[in-house]
Design a protein around this motif. Structure first.
Motif, PDB file in Angstrom:
ATOM      1  N   ASP A 173      41.170  26.321  49.718  1.00 51.98           N
ATOM      2  CA  ASP A 173      40.130  27.314  50.013  1.00 51.98           C
ATOM      3  C   ASP A 173      40.725  28.575  50.626  1.00 51.98           C
ATOM      4  O   ASP A 173      40.006  29.551  50.846  1.00 51.98           O
ATOM      5  N   SER A 174      42.023  28.566  50.923  1.00 52.29           N
ATOM      6  CA  SER A 174      42.665  29.687  51.607  1.00 52.29           C
ATOM      7  C   SER A 174      43.301  30.651  50.606  1.00 52.29           C
ATOM      8  O   SER A 174      43.703  30.255  49.504  1.00 52.29           O
ATOM      9  N   ASP A 175      43.377  31.913  51.006  1.00 53.56           N
ATOM     10  CA  ASP A 175      44.066  32.907  50.178  1.00 53.56           C
ATOM     11  C   ASP A 175      45.550  32.974  50.509  1.00 53.56           C
ATOM     12  O   ASP A 175      46.282  33.779  49.928  1.00 53.56           O
ATOM     13  N   SER A 195      42.765  41.628  43.782  1.00 57.12           N
ATOM     14  CA  SER A 195      42.481  41.127  45.125  1.00 57.12           C
ATOM     15  C   SER A 195      42.331  39.614  45.049  1.00 57.12           C
ATOM     16  O   SER A 195      41.999  39.068  43.987  1.00 57.12           O
ATOM     17  N   PRO A 196      42.539  38.912  46.156  1.00 54.15           N
ATOM     18  CA  PRO A 196      42.363  37.453  46.149  1.00 54.15           C
ATOM     19  C   PRO A 196      40.951  37.038  45.750  1.00 54.15           C
ATOM     20  O   PRO A 196      40.766  36.067  45.009  1.00 54.15           O
ATOM     21  N   ALA A 197      39.954  37.785  46.229  1.00 52.45           N
ATOM     22  CA  ALA A 197      38.561  37.434  45.903  1.00 52.45           C
ATOM     23  C   ALA A 197      38.284  37.612  44.419  1.00 52.45           C
ATOM     24  O   ALA A 197      37.616  36.777  43.793  1.00 52.45           O
ATOM     25  N   ALA A 198      38.780  38.715  43.835  1.00 51.71           N
ATOM     26  CA  ALA A 198      38.562  38.962  42.410  1.00 51.71           C
ATOM     27  C   ALA A 198      39.190  37.862  41.568  1.00 51.71           C
ATOM     28  O   ALA A 198      38.651  37.470  40.526  1.00 51.71           O
ATOM     29  N   ALA A 199      40.339  37.355  42.024  1.00 49.88           N
ATOM     30  CA  ALA A 199      40.988  36.262  41.288  1.00 49.88           C
ATOM     31  C   ALA A 199      40.198  34.967  41.437  1.00 49.88           C
ATOM     32  O   ALA A 199      39.900  34.279  40.451  1.00 49.88           O
ATOM     33  N   VAL A 218      40.647  21.677  36.761  1.00 44.56           N
ATOM     34  CA  VAL A 218      42.017  22.123  36.482  1.00 44.56           C
ATOM     35  C   VAL A 218      42.400  23.220  37.472  1.00 44.56           C
ATOM     36  O   VAL A 218      41.675  24.198  37.637  1.00 44.56           O
ATOM     37  N   GLU A 219      43.548  23.052  38.103  1.00 47.02           N
ATOM     38  CA  GLU A 219      44.022  24.008  39.104  1.00 47.02           C
ATOM     39  C   GLU A 219      44.485  25.298  38.423  1.00 47.02           C
ATOM     40  O   GLU A 219      45.118  25.263  37.360  1.00 47.02           O
ATOM     41  N   VAL A 220      44.177  26.425  39.053  1.00 50.53           N
ATOM     42  CA  VAL A 220      44.616  27.730  38.548  1.00 50.53           C
ATOM     43  C   VAL A 220      45.305  28.495  39.691  1.00 50.53           C
ATOM     44  O   VAL A 220      44.782  28.550  40.808  1.00 50.53           O
ATOM     45  N   LEU A 221      46.444  29.078  39.414  1.00 51.01           N
ATOM     46  CA  LEU A 221      47.150  29.903  40.399  1.00 51.01           C
ATOM     47  C   LEU A 221      46.495  31.277  40.450  1.00 51.01           C
ATOM     48  O   LEU A 221      46.205  31.877  39.406  1.00 51.01           O
ATOM     49  N   LEU A 222      46.282  31.779  41.655  1.00 57.73           N
ATOM     50  CA  LEU A 222      45.590  33.053  41.854  1.00 57.73           C
ATOM     51  C   LEU A 222      46.611  34.117  42.257  1.00 57.73           C
ATOM     52  O   LEU A 222      47.138  34.095  43.371  1.00 57.73           O
ATOM     53  N   LEU A 223      46.879  35.048  41.356  1.00 58.63           N
ATOM     54  CA  LEU A 223      47.927  36.054  41.576  1.00 58.63           C
ATOM     55  C   LEU A 223      47.291  37.417  41.813  1.00 58.63           C
ATOM     56  O   LEU A 223      46.688  37.980  40.902  1.00 58.63           O
ATOM     57  N   SER A 224      47.437  37.938  43.025  1.00 60.62           N
ATOM     58  CA  SER A 224      46.787  39.207  43.348  1.00 60.62           C
ATOM     59  C   SER A 224      47.731  40.246  43.940  1.00 60.62           C
ATOM     60  O   SER A 224      47.298  41.331  44.306  1.00 60.62           O
ATOM     61  N   ASP A 225      49.034  39.948  44.069  1.00 63.95           N
ATOM     62  CA  ASP A 225      50.000  40.965  44.492  1.00 63.95           C
ATOM     63  C   ASP A 225      50.327  41.859  43.295  1.00 63.95           C
ATOM     64  O   ASP A 225      50.371  41.387  42.152  1.00 63.95           O
ATOM     65  N   GLY A 257      37.549  45.993  37.103  1.00 61.68           N
ATOM     66  CA  GLY A 257      37.713  47.282  36.436  1.00 61.68           C
ATOM     67  C   GLY A 257      36.768  48.340  36.970  1.00 61.68           C
ATOM     68  O   GLY A 257      35.875  48.067  37.778  1.00 61.68           O
ATOM     69  N   GLN A 258      36.979  49.566  36.508  1.00 60.78           N
ATOM     70  CA  GLN A 258      36.115  50.678  36.874  1.00 60.78           C
ATOM     71  C   GLN A 258      35.391  51.170  35.625  1.00 60.78           C
ATOM     72  O   GLN A 258      35.964  51.202  34.532  1.00 60.78           O
ATOM     73  N   LEU A 259      34.141  51.554  35.797  1.00 58.87           N
ATOM     74  CA  LEU A 259      33.347  52.017  34.660  1.00 58.87           C
ATOM     75  C   LEU A 259      33.678  53.469  34.346  1.00 58.87           C
ATOM     76  O   LEU A 259      33.867  54.281  35.247  1.00 58.87           O
ATOM     77  N   ASP A 260      33.709  53.780  33.053  1.00 59.73           N
ATOM     78  CA  ASP A 260      33.943  55.164  32.639  1.00 59.73           C
ATOM     79  C   ASP A 260      32.776  56.054  33.040  1.00 59.73           C
ATOM     80  O   ASP A 260      32.945  57.224  33.370  1.00 59.73           O
TER      81      ASP A 260
END
Length: 635
Positions: free
Chosen positions: A414-416, A443-447, A461-468, A613-616
């Motif tokens: 549960d930790s980032d 960001s960690p939350a977005a991941a 299924v475990e997923v690695l969260l990459l936010s750097d 993402g950002q909207l156009d």
């Protein structure tokens, strides 16, 4: 040619004033380190002269015996640290003492907490050794002349450490630097010879340059000569050349502080002597804390290079790769020529051999630390993890070993915090799972909350969260570990292998056929904005998400490149829809073409936002959303 002896009174840079205040406030409890820092600076100046004299013997000016002298003037209340090293010109004095030229300065000061203990640990990483003089002195005077310049090029610098300093030219017969400390009234203990000798013995015993003090005479039989005689106080044996069994832990720690100007003990060290065709000794340290300028593009790195105990250069970067730029220490070779230059280092096989061996030793030490002391290794990772992630791309032969040292956040916790190793992940893989799944985000939350993870979470299924930021660079070079392929969950068609039920696959195919007309209508609305619209295998809760083809650049990497001013190729995303979601069902039954178009575009914009993402055109998104809300409320 005479030099105009004009005297200037100048203001310190604001950063210098802050450093002075911080030094005096934070380091007072360990005030004797001022002598260690000033002797280290004097020793460095002597070593630099010895190196420059290899190509210009005239720099010795008939005074070839390099030394550091510590003298006491009881009447004046001063202690002077003198060296006959390289010295400084007026410009060098202004640049090195009157200012702190570093693009990371502001960041350093932003990192200060106001906690004296924590700040005193940080300050060592800033390299402010000279300013420690103001811990015990209310005024400091420097008289210096650079070797090779005429006697009229002497420089006098003086300050009371309160915001300004004076600088002027004067005649100085001998080269080198004299730093005179006018001691505060409550610091007169440092006018005692025995006190200074004990400090020198404690902190500077390993310095190879002789550190001298005036010889002392005891008893009636010893008559003090008119001309002072000096004797060596430090042992002067190169510590790295001694047997490991003869060196105490404290000596290793003090030597680290000498070579790094850090005030904390190192996290770990590696000491090796290699004999044979390529003889050398290496003493390498990993600090406890990352230097403030670790990410500065102009930051120099590397270890000190000696050849047969003769100092050659600081920051010998060819001896240490960029991803290990935090490593400090010395390498002393018996086989390199004394006139070795940076250019020669670039094309020297012996240097390549030393570099490769030292990298393996550092990696081995880190592997041992990770195995024996997980908490201590986590301390290392928190400080240097982002730098280590540069390793697989930079050091291909050691890619697998570096990968074993990497740590990540994961859906398993549960930790980032980045605590999960790839080996941990492989051990927890499910029966039939063939790939290591990961997601990159800004960001960690977005991941963690990305819709791309939904079906994998459902299956456990475990997923690695990459936010750097560096993670995008990492996964382009690290494509597998322990025979398992690394797979982005936001690229291509999600291949779950044996984890996917036959019924699930058939269901997706049936839904694709059943919603063929809907997919085409949505494609007509979005046009060139998307490459394709298809039914998703990934989604269980969200109505839609965006993915890219397997070998296309990820949307997150494109954003990272744009944020640093780099061009990113235009990649059209694929929009995947959750055919079982109520919003998609509402869309399919919508007769009003205007409402259908608005709802389709809102789903597309929401999918962009969900992945960071950002909207156009954010205003158009708001208008469409408001319009739909009004229609729904009215009908």
């Amino acid at each position: 040619m005479s030099v105009e002896a004009h005297k200037e009174t100048l203001e310190f840079q604001a950063e210098v004033s802050q450093v002075l205040n911080l030094v005096i406030r934070s380091l007072y409890s360990n005030k004797e380190i001022f002598l260690r820092e000033l002797i280290s600076n004097a020793s460095d100046a002597a070593e630099k002269l010895r190196f420059e004299s290899l190509t210009d013997e005239a720099l010795f000016e008939d005074d070839p015996e390099l030394k550091v002298r510590v003298t006491i003037d009881q009447e004046a209340g001063t202690v002077t640290i003198s060296d006959n090293g390289i010295g400084m010109s007026r410009q060098e004095v202004s640049e090195t003492i009157g200012s702190i030229a570093s693009s990371g300065t502001r960041k350093f000061f932003e990192s200060l907490s106001g906690d004296q203990t924590k700040d005193s640990e940080l300050i060592g990483q800033f390299g402010v050794g000279f300013y420690s003089a103001f811990i015990v002195a209310d005024k400091v005077t420097i008289v210096t002349r650079r070797a090779g310049l005429g006697t009229e090029h002497g420089v006098r610098w003086e300050s009371e450490g309160e915001g300004s300093y004076t600088i002027e030219n004067l005649d100085k017969p001998g080269r080198g630097t004299d730093v005179t400390l006018h001691l505060r009234e409550d610091e007169k203990e440092f006018l005692e010879s025995n006190r200074l000798r004990s400090v020198i013995s404690k902190f500077s015993d390993h310095i190879t340059i002789p550190v001298e003090m005036e010889k002392e005479y005891y008893g009636e039989d010893e008559e003090k000569p008119e001309t002072p005689e000096f004797e060596r106080v430090n042992k002067g044996t190169a510590l790295w050349m001694r047997n490991r069994s003869e060196i105490s832990e404290e000596e290793y720690q003090e030597f680290y502080k000498h070579v790094s100007h850090d005030f904390e003990n190192p996290l770990l060290y590696v000491h090796n002597k290699v004999e044979g065709n390529n003889e050398y000794t290496a003493l390498l340290y990993v600090p406890q804390r990352a230097p403030f300028d670790l990410w500065d593009r102009d930051q120099k790195h590397g270890v000190k290079l000696f050849v047969r105990r003769v100092f050659i250069m600081d920051e010998a970067d060819k001896l240490m790769p960029r991803y290990l730029r935090f490593v400090k220490g010395v390498v002393d070779s018996d086989d390199l020529p004394l006139n070795v230059s940076r250019e020669i280092l670039q094309h020297n096989r012996k240097i390549d051999t030393i570099r490769q061996a030292n990298v393996k030793r550092v990696l081995s030490a880190l592997e041992k630390l990770a195995e024996d002391d997980k908490e201590k290794y986590q301390t290392f990772w928190d400080q240097f993890g982002k730098v280590m992630k540069e390793g697989p791309a930079e050091d291909y032969p050691n890619r697998e070993r570096i990968a074993g040292l990497l740590r990540f956040a994961s859906t398993d916790t549960d930790s980032d915090e980045q605590t999960v190793s790839l080996a941990d992940y492989v051990l927890r893989m499910q029966d039939g799972q063939e790939k290591i799944y990961y997601i990159t985000a800004d960001s960690p939350a977005a991941a963690r909350y990305s819709p791309h993870l939904e079906v994998l979470k459902k299956k456990g299924v475990e997923v690695l969260l990459l936010s750097d930021r560096v993670d995008e660079w990492l996964v382009t070079s690290l494509t597998e570990f322990d025979g398992k392929t690394l797979q982005s969950v936001a690229k291509g068609a999600l291949d779950l292998g044996d984890l996917e039920d036959k019924e699930e696959k058939e269901s997706t195919e049936k839904q694709t056929e059943a919603h063929k007309k809907l997919l085409q209508r949505m494609q007509d609305v979005l046009g060139e904005a998307v490459k394709e619209i298809r039914v998703s295998q990934r989604l269980t809760d969200s109505p839609a998400c965006l993915v890219v083809e397997e070998h296309d650049m990820s949307a997150n990497l494109a954003r990272v490149l744009k944020s640093v001013g780099q061009d990113a190729p235009q990649t059209k995303p694929i929009m995947e829809i959750n055919a079982t979601h109520p919003l998609v069902g509402r869309l399919e039954g919508e007769e009003d073409s205007d409402r259908f178009g608005d709802l389709t575009k809102v789903l597309f914009d929401q999918a962009q936002l969900a992945e960071g993402g950002q909207l156009d055109d954010p205003a158009a998104f708001v208008r469409r959303l408001n319009s739909l809300m009004l229609k729904l409320a009215g009908g």
